[in-house]
Design a protein around this motif. Sequence first.
Motif, mmCIF file in Angstrom:
data_model
loop_
_atom_site.group_PDB
_atom_site.id
_atom_site.type_symbol
_atom_site.label_atom_id
_atom_site.label_comp_id
_atom_site.label_asym_id
_atom_site.label_seq_id
_atom_site.Cartn_x
_atom_site.Cartn_y
_atom_site.Cartn_z
ATOM 1 N N THR A 20 0.844 -1.194 0.000
ATOM 2 C CA THR A 20 0.000 0.000 0.000
ATOM 3 C C THR A 20 0.872 1.234 0.000
ATOM 4 O O THR A 20 1.785 1.375 0.816
ATOM 5 N N ARG A 36 1.721 5.899 -12.822
ATOM 6 C CA ARG A 36 2.983 5.168 -12.795
ATOM 7 C C ARG A 36 3.840 5.634 -13.954
ATOM 8 O O ARG A 36 3.319 5.972 -15.038
ATOM 9 N N GLY A 63 -4.784 -4.919 -11.455
ATOM 10 C CA GLY A 63 -3.852 -5.282 -10.396
ATOM 11 C C GLY A 63 -3.737 -4.242 -9.296
ATOM 12 O O GLY A 63 -2.988 -4.446 -8.338
ATOM 13 N N TYR A 64 -4.480 -3.151 -9.418
ATOM 14 C CA TYR A 64 -4.437 -2.072 -8.440
ATOM 15 C C TYR A 64 -5.844 -1.772 -7.911
ATOM 16 O O TYR A 64 -6.824 -1.892 -8.650
ATOM 17 N N THR A 77 -3.281 0.389 -3.523
ATOM 18 C CA THR A 77 -2.928 -0.946 -3.050
ATOM 19 C C THR A 77 -2.672 -1.895 -4.210
ATOM 20 O O THR A 77 -3.463 -1.950 -5.152
ATOM 21 N N LEU A 78 -1.552 -2.586 -4.113
ATOM 22 C CA LEU A 78 -1.252 -3.694 -4.996
ATOM 23 C C LEU A 78 -1.585 -4.944 -4.201
ATOM 24 O O LEU A 78 -0.914 -5.262 -3.221
ATOM 25 N N GLU A 79 -2.642 -5.637 -4.560
ATOM 26 C CA GLU A 79 -3.130 -6.753 -3.752
ATOM 27 C C GLU A 79 -2.110 -7.896 -3.698
ATOM 28 O O GLU A 79 -1.936 -8.540 -2.665
ATOM 29 N N ALA A 81 1.663 -8.156 -5.422
ATOM 30 C CA ALA A 81 2.626 -7.477 -6.292
ATOM 31 C C ALA A 81 3.269 -8.434 -7.299
ATOM 32 O O ALA A 81 3.594 -9.587 -6.975
ATOM 33 N N THR A 82 3.466 -7.942 -8.510
ATOM 34 C CA THR A 82 4.155 -8.690 -9.563
ATOM 35 C C THR A 82 5.336 -7.859 -10.068
ATOM 36 O O THR A 82 5.374 -6.636 -9.884
ATOM 37 N N GLN A 85 4.894 -4.642 -11.931
ATOM 38 C CA GLN A 85 4.491 -3.455 -11.188
ATOM 39 C C GLN A 85 5.689 -2.701 -10.598
ATOM 40 O O GLN A 85 5.503 -1.704 -9.904
ATOM 41 N N TYR A 89 5.907 5.493 -8.823
ATOM 42 C CA TYR A 89 4.507 5.865 -8.669
ATOM 43 C C TYR A 89 4.403 7.315 -8.186
ATOM 44 O O TYR A 89 5.055 7.717 -7.227
#
Lengths: 114, 115
Positions: A20, A36, A63-64, A77-79, A81-82, A85, A89
């Motif tokens: 987050t 981003r 993804g966000y 929030t990135l639930e 992360a990959t 990403q 930011y």
Amino acid sequence: DAGITQSPRHKVTETGTPVTLRCHQTENHRYMYWYRQDPGHGLRLIHYSYGVKDTDKGEVSDGYSVSRSKTEDFLLTLESATSSQTSVYFCAISERTSRAPFAFFGQGTRLTVV
Amino acid sequence: AQTVTQSQPEMSVQEAETVTLSCTYDTSENNYYLFWYKQPPSRQMILVIRQEAYKQQNATENRFSVNFQKAAKSFSLKISDSQLGDTAMYFCAFMWVQGAQKLVFGQGTRLTINP
């Protein structure tokens, strides 16, 4: 800097973990945004907010997720992360004055997903 | 959808020279703003100059000026008497004034001023 603070400024996290990012403003602006920045793409809009609990998707929202429970705070929030990403930011605020609209940016958060 | 294109990924000039950065955009809207932002190595996004689409007069801010050609959808930035501190990434951006005032950015131009 229009009273915009992003936290953290730098973060390294592992793939699959939640992350987050926080954006805090002190001047009661209505519109807040998350962008981003990636080489060759400039800045791209992830999500934006036009008031408390009012949010919408931007160009690269997959993804966000975001939340805005108070005027001054906008969370990204990135639930899970990959590596895709990994990016810088930026949070931004905008307001429309009688003369012209303007937008100001926070200092940016460099996120690395390993 | 609006798009913004900066066709010069990198540019390099000598100190005190004049340099022009190109930007083109595509929109069907009539009421919009165009911006140039500077991003030095500190990563901070700094507003350089702003142009309203309804104003025919080109905006100027000290050494920075724009050439706004609405019919051609072109918005170039001219930096006169360039200084070492002008070294940065420069982004062109479009904002439609209706709705949520979202910015659409070009890919950026990395400008280096050499001593």
